[in-house]
Scaffold this motif. Structure first.
Motif, PDB file in Angstrom:
ATOM      1  N   GLU A   9       0.816  -1.216   0.000  1.00 19.71           N
ATOM      2  CA  GLU A   9       0.000   0.000   0.000  1.00 19.71           C
ATOM      3  C   GLU A   9       0.853   1.272   0.000  1.00 19.71           C
ATOM      4  O   GLU A   9       0.427   2.300   0.514  1.00 19.71           O
ATOM      5  N   SER A  10       2.049   1.221  -0.549  1.00 20.99           N
ATOM      6  CA  SER A  10       2.872   2.425  -0.654  1.00 20.99           C
ATOM      7  C   SER A  10       2.526   3.165  -1.942  1.00 20.99           C
ATOM      8  O   SER A  10       1.737   2.702  -2.767  1.00 20.99           O
ATOM      9  N   SER A  11       3.142   4.334  -2.136  1.00 22.57           N
ATOM     10  CA  SER A  11       2.897   5.101  -3.365  1.00 22.57           C
ATOM     11  C   SER A  11       3.386   4.343  -4.590  1.00 22.57           C
ATOM     12  O   SER A  11       2.844   4.497  -5.692  1.00 22.57           O
ATOM     13  N   TRP A  12       4.419   3.506  -4.416  1.00 23.52           N
ATOM     14  CA  TRP A  12       4.927   2.734  -5.544  1.00 23.52           C
ATOM     15  C   TRP A  12       3.919   1.665  -5.993  1.00 23.52           C
ATOM     16  O   TRP A  12       3.985   1.191  -7.128  1.00 23.52           O
ATOM     17  N   SER A  13       2.971   1.312  -5.130  1.00 34.19           N
ATOM     18  CA  SER A  13       1.957   0.322  -5.497  1.00 34.19           C
ATOM     19  C   SER A  13       1.146   0.778  -6.698  1.00 34.19           C
ATOM     20  O   SER A  13       0.771  -0.034  -7.560  1.00 34.19           O
ATOM     21  N   TRP A  14       0.896   2.077  -6.801  1.00 28.05           N
ATOM     22  CA  TRP A  14       0.096   2.586  -7.919  1.00 28.05           C
ATOM     23  C   TRP A  14       0.903   2.601  -9.206  1.00 28.05           C
ATOM     24  O   TRP A  14       0.332   2.515 -10.299  1.00 28.05           O
ATOM     25  N   VAL A  15       2.211   2.714  -9.097  1.00 28.44           N
ATOM     26  CA  VAL A  15       3.061   2.576 -10.283  1.00 28.44           C
ATOM     27  C   VAL A  15       3.004   1.135 -10.796  1.00 28.44           C
ATOM     28  O   VAL A  15       2.922   0.880 -12.004  1.00 28.44           O
ATOM     29  N   VAL A  16       3.029   0.187  -9.866  1.00 38.56           N
ATOM     30  CA  VAL A  16       2.911  -1.225 -10.234  1.00 38.56           C
ATOM     31  C   VAL A  16       1.546  -1.502 -10.857  1.00 38.56           C
ATOM     32  O   VAL A  16       1.432  -2.266 -11.826  1.00 38.56           O
ATOM     33  N   LEU A  17       0.502  -0.862 -10.318  1.00 35.08           N
ATOM     34  CA  LEU A  17      -0.835  -1.023 -10.890  1.00 35.08           C
ATOM     35  C   LEU A  17      -0.869  -0.531 -12.333  1.00 35.08           C
ATOM     36  O   LEU A  17      -1.450  -1.182 -13.216  1.00 35.08           O
TER      37      LEU A  17
END
Length: 463
Positions: A9-17
């Motif tokens: 659930e970090s900000s990098w999670s949305w990059v992975v999404l």
């Protein structure tokens, strides 16, 4: 590679999404554009419809059948490496296919190699979302599925433009470069640091079991034959979906050749597939949100059967007329039913199978799907070679879809009816036992409850 770089659930999670969205668009969206090359391949290789149909059927079946192999790769090397490996395989297959001199070579390059590579990238990309998201996992999966719709929209338009400019060989060569973007998407999927459990299990330090035992454990872990035999709902649902896919994949391959055979312009014929994909972008999330409401819990399988029934009936529109206006209307109706199938197929499976066996149940599910997908397009091509009439293909598709819808709906209606009857019988059998126990208690001396007992009951009630 470091085993713990990012947090859930970090900000990098949305990059992975975002990377997963692109990966799904590149992999699952690609097979829908193959129909655009169907006529050119058939002409260049002097092949029949049945022979040409084996190329997309092999590719799509490998896209599904590669699930257990992908699961093993993820278990040993992680999602990051598996997605990048898939990108390399898919790219290599398309580059090699541009130099193919026969259809048999195309079966191996663009069919087997590219299909297996797309399977690795797609399934590992979906798996990594379970590691990066916990509280927003449902939202992440819903947004990721939009990548399929975007791919269905853009691939046909790009394919038509490149085909007119470079021919099918040059287009396949360019597609090889496009699939390398899966490696870029995989590169951002860095391993996740988990508190309770690791995404990448540590090596087992116990003594190595025998080869046969190891193979048996692997088969049980990735292919749930025991669930298939013991769970009636899973068995009926799997058989129904496998039967359904005999007709579901056919319109994606033959819609463009069907339109071209009725004098529809080439760019308009390619636009039909894009209409289906563009409609999916909006319809699929809406259906997912509606079907996810609590009021439909326990009844989603009937919504799925209804979507399959509508999908089968929509194919009969093409039999009425082949004008561009009618085909556009068909694409809209087909897209609505297709969105329902896509949004519910795995959700229904989750409702039927316990989550601790879902992964292995999904493995068997996709393996059985792949056999049907492998046979369906060549069978439709053989039907077209025999009759010379595209209408029979859509009749065939409607038959499998409508019969599958009735099979699934009636099967689960009977199962639910039996379950209710069993619950009623259990209540009837329990009532005399309860009444007998109450009579025995009334004849005994009353026992005063201790203070600790009262405290215990109050604690449980508050929880």
């Amino acid at each position: 590679m470091h085993q713990a770089q990012e947090q859930t659930e970090s900000s990098w999670s949305w990059v992975v999404l975002l990377a997963t969205v692109v990966t799904q668009g590149l992999t699952l969206g690609f097979p829908t554009c193959i129909g655009i090359f169907f006529t050119d391949l058939q002409r260049d290789f002097q092949a029949s419809n049945s022979e040409t149909s084996w190329f997309p059927s092999i590719q799509i079946s490998l896209l599904h059948a590669g699930g257990p192999i992908c699961s093993m790769l993820v278990e040993h090397f992680g999602c990051r490496v598996t997605v990048m490996l898939g990108g390399v395989l898919a790219s290599s297959g398309m580059v090699a296919s541009s130099f193919s001199r026969s259809l048999s070579q195309l079966y191996i390059t663009a069919g087997f190699i590219t299909g297996l590579g797309m399977s690795f990238s797609f399934q590992a990309g979906i798996t990594v979302l379970g590691y990066y998201f916990f509280y927003h996992r449902t939202l992440a999966n819903a947004l990721a599925s939009a990548g399929v719709s975007i791919g269905i929209t853009l691939w046909p338009l790009l394919s038509r433009y490149l085909l007119e400019s470079f021919g099918w060989r040059g287009t396949f060569l360019i597609f090889g470069g496009v699939f390398l973007h899966c490696c870029v998407c995989g590169a951002v999927m860095r391993p996740v640091a988990l508190k309770a459990e690791s995404a990448y299990p540590l090596p087992n330090k116990a003594p190595e079991p025998g080869c046969l035992l190891t193979c048996g454990q692997a088969v049980r872990r990735h292919l749930a034959f025991d669930v298939f035999l013991q769970n009636q709902g899973y068995r009926f649902y799997t058989l129904g979906v496998v039967w359904m896919l005999m007709g579901f994949t056919v319109p994606h391959i033959f819609l463009v050749p069907f339109a071209l055979s009725h004098d529809v312009e080439e760019h308009k014929a390619a636009l039909l597939i894009s209409i289906i994909g563009f409609s999916n972008i909006f319809i699929r999330p809406m259906i997912g949100v509606v079907a996810g409401r609590s009021m439909f819990a326990g009844h989603r399988v009937f919504l799925f059967a209804l979507a399959v029934l509508l999908n089968g009936l929509s194919n009969l529109i093409c039999v009425i007329s082949a004008s561009f206006t009618v085909l556009v209307f068909y694409c809209v109706v087909y897209s609505f039913s297709m969105s329902g199938i896509g949004a519910l197929v795995f959700q229904v499976l989750m409702d039927i199978v316990p989550m601790n066996r879902f992964s292995s149940a999904l493995g068997l599910f996709t393996i059985l799907e792949s056999f049907t997908i492998l046979v369906s397009p060549p069978l439709a091509g053989l039907l077209l070679d025999t009759t010379g009439n595209f209408s029979y293909i859509f009749y065939m598709s409607s038959f499998f879809l409508i019969s599958a819808a009735f099979f699934i709906g009636i099967s689960f209606f009977i199962l639910k009816k039996k379950k209710k009857e069993k619950q009623i019988m259990d209540i009837v059998h329990e009532e005399p036992i309860v009444e007998k126990e109450l009579n025995l208690r009334n004849t005994e001396e009353p026992v005063t409850q201790s203070h600790s007992a009262v405290t215990y009951v109050t604690y449980v009630t508050s929880v």
